[in-house]
Design an enzyme around this catalytic site. Sequence first.
Site, PDB file in Angstrom:
ATOM      1  N   ARG A  38       0.831  -1.218   0.000  1.00 15.44           N
ATOM      2  CA  ARG A  38       0.000   0.000   0.000  1.00 15.44           C
ATOM      3  C   ARG A  38       0.866   1.269   0.000  1.00 15.44           C
ATOM      4  O   ARG A  38       0.456   2.291   0.529  1.00 15.44           O
ATOM      5  CB  ARG A  38      -0.957   0.043   1.197  1.00 15.44           C
ATOM      6  CG  ARG A  38      -2.055  -1.011   1.143  1.00 15.44           C
ATOM      7  CD  ARG A  38      -3.251  -0.595   2.000  1.00 15.44           C
ATOM      8  NE  ARG A  38      -4.078  -1.758   2.313  1.00 15.44           N
ATOM      9  CZ  ARG A  38      -4.289  -2.213   3.551  1.00 15.44           C
ATOM     10  NH1 ARG A  38      -3.767  -1.616   4.592  1.00 15.44           N
ATOM     11  NH2 ARG A  38      -5.040  -3.270   3.744  1.00 15.44           N
ATOM     12  N   ARG A  51      -6.866  11.247  -7.031  1.00 13.75           N
ATOM     13  CA  ARG A  51      -8.016  10.345  -6.895  1.00 13.75           C
ATOM     14  C   ARG A  51      -9.306  11.080  -6.537  1.00 13.75           C
ATOM     15  O   ARG A  51     -10.383  10.474  -6.537  1.00 13.75           O
ATOM     16  CB  ARG A  51      -7.755   9.330  -5.769  1.00 13.75           C
ATOM     17  CG  ARG A  51      -7.116   8.007  -6.128  1.00 13.75           C
ATOM     18  CD  ARG A  51      -8.039   6.963  -6.735  1.00 13.75           C
ATOM     19  NE  ARG A  51      -9.381   6.924  -6.199  1.00 13.75           N
ATOM     20  CZ  ARG A  51      -9.752   6.240  -5.122  1.00 13.75           C
ATOM     21  NH1 ARG A  51      -8.863   5.552  -4.434  1.00 13.75           N
ATOM     22  NH2 ARG A  51     -11.014   6.239  -4.727  1.00 13.75           N
ATOM     23  N   TYR A 162     -14.589 -12.921   0.401  1.00 20.02           N
ATOM     24  CA  TYR A 162     -15.427 -11.766   0.044  1.00 20.02           C
ATOM     25  C   TYR A 162     -16.677 -12.210  -0.708  1.00 20.02           C
ATOM     26  O   TYR A 162     -17.784 -11.714  -0.461  1.00 20.02           O
ATOM     27  CB  TYR A 162     -14.638 -10.776  -0.811  1.00 20.02           C
ATOM     28  CG  TYR A 162     -13.665  -9.926  -0.045  1.00 20.02           C
ATOM     29  CD1 TYR A 162     -14.115  -9.029   0.927  1.00 20.02           C
ATOM     30  CD2 TYR A 162     -12.303  -9.992  -0.280  1.00 20.02           C
ATOM     31  CE1 TYR A 162     -13.223  -8.229   1.636  1.00 20.02           C
ATOM     32  CE2 TYR A 162     -11.404  -9.203   0.428  1.00 20.02           C
ATOM     33  CZ  TYR A 162     -11.873  -8.335   1.382  1.00 20.02           C
ATOM     34  OH  TYR A 162     -10.990  -7.554   2.083  1.00 20.02           O
TER      35      TYR A 162
END
Length: 355
Positions: A38, A51, A162
Amino acid sequence: MSVNESPAGRQPTATYDSPFMKACRREPVPHTPVWFMRQAGRSLPEYRKVREGIPMLESCMRPELVTEITLQPVRRHGVDAAIYFSDIVVPLKAIGLDLDIKPGVGPVVAEPIRTRADLARLRDLTPEDVSYVTEAIGLLTRELGPTPLIGFAGAPFTLASYLVEGGPSRTYENAKAMMYGDPELWADLLDRLADITAAFLKVQIEAGASAVQLFDSWVGALAPADYRRSVMPASVKVFEAVAGYGVPRIHFGVGTGELLGLMGEAGADVVGVDWRVPLDEAARRVGPGKALQGNLDPTVLFASTEAVETKTREVLDAAEGLEGHIFNLGHGVMPSTDPDALTRLVDHVHARTAR
């Protein structure tokens, strides 16, 4: 194929002799290479700026934006490798699943996978489904030059967690219920996800990624016997599918101290270690023939510079004598981390390990 062999028909790339690639191959390095999970993300103000107003999944599908975000930490921190900016659910979105990444929540699946009929929604992934990945990696490799680009994908168990839960979970009760109660359906689900994952990694490697990392972020929720029986075959399938490319394969999960040996056995060249197990003990659990990656606790970066350096020395001392070591955090960079702390950490590791 071993990462120490040259793939047939492929010449060494500009990144081949970089410190990161040498460490993956367990060769002598001029300094311990550093990158951060990250690193291209929420801790950087320049990331938040580019972003702004763009949903996460949309940002992953814009090649020029992906290129800019991936390059930002390389420019700012001087890390030894870039990691492709994307998300583990991108290939699932690309094959048509109705899912989104909710801010503050994570991936949310509109219709969870719970029955055998649901498997029909998991079609094969083609390069055309993710043409924006090929385009972005082409742009990136031209910009990065000798700095390696790490491609990545989510491992079958983490993707399944998920899909079956419908979103993030702390207990994985639905996924585990399927694993224990309908092992044939579970095996077929993971096998199909292994094919999708392998296809996604192949696209990245063929576009120019120098290495790949398989994130099995949540597999630490399993006991070793359950991992070996119900998860490891799918991970093995992914690693074997890309073995012929000869690029380093990294395997990482969180809370996986009890699984480190099995995760190495699944086919990784490099085993990522979270902060809970010292690297010398991790090396004992993994066994010979693997490089290790890690493993500073991400929260250490909120302490003073002196404390960061002390804890960093502990990691480097534990890594002394390893066949290969790539310095990283034990999980991803936390969003509120001071970017300057990361830059200082890179400089400190480089200076302390210069040979």
